[in-house]
Design a protein around this motif. Structure first.
Motif, PDB file in Angstrom:
ATOM      1  N   TYR A  64       0.838  -1.190   0.000  1.00  0.00           N
ATOM      2  CA  TYR A  64       0.000   0.000   0.000  1.00  0.00           C
ATOM      3  C   TYR A  64       0.876   1.244   0.000  1.00  0.00           C
ATOM      4  O   TYR A  64       1.474   1.591   1.014  1.00  0.00           O
ATOM      5  CB  TYR A  64      -0.958  -0.038   1.197  1.00  0.00           C
ATOM      6  CG  TYR A  64      -1.980  -1.131   1.029  1.00  0.00           C
ATOM      7  CD1 TYR A  64      -3.147  -0.895   0.312  1.00  0.00           C
ATOM      8  CD2 TYR A  64      -1.747  -2.413   1.520  1.00  0.00           C
ATOM      9  CE1 TYR A  64      -4.073  -1.909   0.104  1.00  0.00           C
ATOM     10  CE2 TYR A  64      -2.664  -3.432   1.309  1.00  0.00           C
ATOM     11  CZ  TYR A  64      -3.821  -3.172   0.595  1.00  0.00           C
ATOM     12  OH  TYR A  64      -4.730  -4.179   0.381  1.00  0.00           O
ATOM     13  N   ASN A 120       1.679   5.230  -2.456  1.00  0.00           N
ATOM     14  CA  ASN A 120       1.063   6.295  -3.233  1.00  0.00           C
ATOM     15  C   ASN A 120       1.423   6.164  -4.710  1.00  0.00           C
ATOM     16  O   ASN A 120       2.481   6.629  -5.154  1.00  0.00           O
ATOM     17  CB  ASN A 120       1.518   7.651  -2.686  1.00  0.00           C
ATOM     18  CG  ASN A 120       0.783   8.814  -3.336  1.00  0.00           C
ATOM     19  OD1 ASN A 120       0.004   8.643  -4.275  1.00  0.00           O
ATOM     20  ND2 ASN A 120       1.031  10.012  -2.841  1.00  0.00           N
ATOM     21  N   PHE A 125      -2.821   1.273  -2.965  1.00  0.00           N
ATOM     22  CA  PHE A 125      -3.624   2.490  -2.917  1.00  0.00           C
ATOM     23  C   PHE A 125      -3.621   3.167  -4.282  1.00  0.00           C
ATOM     24  O   PHE A 125      -2.664   3.031  -5.056  1.00  0.00           O
ATOM     25  CB  PHE A 125      -3.047   3.493  -1.916  1.00  0.00           C
ATOM     26  CG  PHE A 125      -3.200   3.115  -0.466  1.00  0.00           C
ATOM     27  CD1 PHE A 125      -4.388   2.613   0.022  1.00  0.00           C
ATOM     28  CD2 PHE A 125      -2.148   3.312   0.414  1.00  0.00           C
ATOM     29  CE1 PHE A 125      -4.527   2.289   1.358  1.00  0.00           C
ATOM     30  CE2 PHE A 125      -2.275   2.998   1.756  1.00  0.00           C
ATOM     31  CZ  PHE A 125      -3.470   2.483   2.235  1.00  0.00           C
ATOM     32  N   GLY A 173      -3.749   6.558  -4.164  1.00  0.00           N
ATOM     33  CA  GLY A 173      -2.889   7.654  -3.758  1.00  0.00           C
ATOM     34  C   GLY A 173      -3.399   8.987  -4.260  1.00  0.00           C
ATOM     35  O   GLY A 173      -4.561   9.140  -4.647  1.00  0.00           O
ATOM     36  N   ARG A 174      -2.486   9.985  -4.251  1.00  0.00           N
ATOM     37  CA  ARG A 174      -2.871  11.336  -4.678  1.00  0.00           C
ATOM     38  C   ARG A 174      -1.622  12.200  -4.819  1.00  0.00           C
ATOM     39  O   ARG A 174      -0.676  12.076  -4.050  1.00  0.00           O
ATOM     40  CB  ARG A 174      -3.795  11.970  -3.642  1.00  0.00           C
ATOM     41  CG  ARG A 174      -4.216  13.391  -3.982  1.00  0.00           C
ATOM     42  CD  ARG A 174      -5.103  13.982  -2.917  1.00  0.00           C
ATOM     43  NE  ARG A 174      -5.670  15.246  -3.352  1.00  0.00           N
ATOM     44  CZ  ARG A 174      -6.675  15.872  -2.741  1.00  0.00           C
ATOM     45  NH1 ARG A 174      -7.216  15.334  -1.662  1.00  0.00           N
ATOM     46  NH2 ARG A 174      -7.131  17.016  -3.193  1.00  0.00           N
ATOM     47  N   MET A 227      -6.069   7.924   4.162  1.00  0.00           N
ATOM     48  CA  MET A 227      -4.649   8.324   4.158  1.00  0.00           C
ATOM     49  C   MET A 227      -4.494   9.833   4.313  1.00  0.00           C
ATOM     50  O   MET A 227      -3.743  10.493   3.606  1.00  0.00           O
ATOM     51  CB  MET A 227      -3.948   7.821   2.892  1.00  0.00           C
ATOM     52  CG  MET A 227      -3.869   6.302   2.804  1.00  0.00           C
ATOM     53  SD  MET A 227      -3.087   5.528   4.247  1.00  0.00           S
ATOM     54  CE  MET A 227      -1.381   5.994   4.015  1.00  0.00           C
ATOM     55  N   TRP A 273      -1.065  11.682   4.578  1.00  0.00           N
ATOM     56  CA  TRP A 273      -0.243  11.963   3.398  1.00  0.00           C
ATOM     57  C   TRP A 273      -0.429  13.388   2.890  1.00  0.00           C
ATOM     58  O   TRP A 273       0.374  13.870   2.098  1.00  0.00           O
ATOM     59  CB  TRP A 273      -0.591  10.995   2.264  1.00  0.00           C
ATOM     60  CG  TRP A 273       0.134   9.698   2.348  1.00  0.00           C
ATOM     61  CD1 TRP A 273       1.144   9.352   3.207  1.00  0.00           C
ATOM     62  CD2 TRP A 273      -0.078   8.554   1.515  1.00  0.00           C
ATOM     63  NE1 TRP A 273       1.560   8.066   2.966  1.00  0.00           N
ATOM     64  CE2 TRP A 273       0.833   7.561   1.934  1.00  0.00           C
ATOM     65  CE3 TRP A 273      -0.945   8.268   0.464  1.00  0.00           C
ATOM     66  CZ2 TRP A 273       0.893   6.303   1.334  1.00  0.00           C
ATOM     67  CZ3 TRP A 273      -0.893   7.030  -0.131  1.00  0.00           C
ATOM     68  CH2 TRP A 273       0.026   6.051   0.306  1.00  0.00           C
ATOM     69  N   ASN A 301      -5.660   9.400  -0.421  1.00  0.00           N
ATOM     70  CA  ASN A 301      -5.893   8.207  -1.245  1.00  0.00           C
ATOM     71  C   ASN A 301      -7.294   8.318  -1.818  1.00  0.00           C
ATOM     72  O   ASN A 301      -8.281   8.265  -1.073  1.00  0.00           O
ATOM     73  CB  ASN A 301      -5.751   6.940  -0.398  1.00  0.00           C
ATOM     74  CG  ASN A 301      -6.135   5.690  -1.164  1.00  0.00           C
ATOM     75  OD1 ASN A 301      -5.844   5.548  -2.348  1.00  0.00           O
ATOM     76  ND2 ASN A 301      -6.800   4.764  -0.482  1.00  0.00           N
TER      77      ASN A 301
END
Length: 306
Positions: A78, A80, A114, A116-117, A155, A158, A166
């Motif tokens: 998991y 990003n 994930f 992510g972003r 998440m 992050w 996420n």
């Protein structure tokens, strides 16, 4: 439905040790941590080295699980996949592909990660990028007979301001994921604190959920009166400490496991329910972590049909 757990909560133990202990405590499956060596990041571990996985490893792992009568439900990595650093993003994407290859060799049905972003871009911009990033990943998974499952973790740690890191946290985003060939690793705990009923949320999507995680959450509404929904800002030294909720092992939070598991059975779910242990009360030492896993087993095992 089988009961398992994610091995990342026991990072210092070998896979052989974990398989033996899991069997002795009545667990039936393991979601195996497959992060590359990343140092001391919390809730990560390397119990399978996907980057160097070969035929000898396949035989060793398959024999280990077969001898103990356990199911290898998923490989877990998991991270990003939309990381703003293009070099790190490429490395993360490549490791997902290596996990898919290892899962294909093992006959393991799923690989978890994930979306992510990139926090410098809007959600819509991120989704457009994600469609490009995940196309080769989904294609490779199809070639190997593997499903890529995305956990619906927010998440928030992050993002510099605690916003979702996420982009998989709501049914609206699940539908987008499904449209590009991804599946859901359903975790009810994340839905509870963002105000979504996990039972009602899961019902329409069980046909796209081949694997699920079991984590609980404890909410403190009186603290939310101080911090608001997004949690601590000025006082947030730890990016994961929002101040008004915390994760718990199943049975020690507010997820209605009876109602949830009944809805999953009613909808035809027959995969693995995998405990993800991130409970700060039953963490910090190996003995406490194992006790937390035993609490989770005592809570969930009576609810599952043998």
């Amino acid at each position: 439905m089988k009961l398992g757990f994610l091995t990342a909560c026991l990072p210092q133990r070998s896979l052989e040790d974990i398989v033996t202990w899991a069997k002795s405590k009545g667990y039936e499956a393991l979601e195996v941590a497959a992060w590359p060596a990343l140092g001391n990041r919390p809730f990560t571990a390397t119990h399978l080295k996907a980057e160097s996985f070969g035929s000898g490893d396949v035989e060793r792992v398959q024999t280990l699980f077969r001898q103990h009568g356990l199911t290898l439900s998923s490989l877990a990595y998991y991270d990003n996949n939309l990381h703003p650093d293009p070099v790190l993003r490429r490395d993360i994407n490549q490791h997902v592909l290596r996990c898919i290859d290892a899962a294909g060799l093992l006959g393991c049905p799923t690989v978890g990660t994930f979306v992510g972003r990139d926090p410098t871009k809007s959600v819509k911009e991120n989704l457009r990028v994600a469609e490009e990033v995940f196309k080769p990943i989904v294609d490779r998974a199809g070639e190997k007979g593997v499903k890529v499952i995305i956990e619906n973790c927010v998440m928030e740690g992050w993002h510099p301001d605690g916003y979702p890191g996420n982009l998989a946290y709501s049914p609206e985003l699940w539908e987008w994921m499904f449209s590009i060939g991804l599946y859901l690793n359903f975790d009810p705990s994340h839905l509870m604190w963002i105000g979504i009923d996990p039972v009602e949320a899961v019902r329409p999507y069980l046909h796209r959920i081949p694997h699920a995680q079991a984590k609980d959450v404890q909410l403190f509404p009186e603290r939310r009166n101080r911090y608001g929904f997004f949690g601590k800002t000025r006082e947030r030294d730890n990016p994961w400490d929002v101040g008004w909720w915390r994760y718990r092992v199943p049975g020690l939070g507010q997820v209605d496991w009876v109602r949830l598991i009944d809805a999953m059975y009613e909808g035809g779910f027959d995969g693995v329910l995998s405990v993800e242990h991130e409970d700060p009360v039953w963490g910090g030492t190996e003995d406490k972590v194992k006790t937390g896993l035993e609490i989770a087993h005592r809570t969930l095992r009576p609810l599952l049909v043998r």
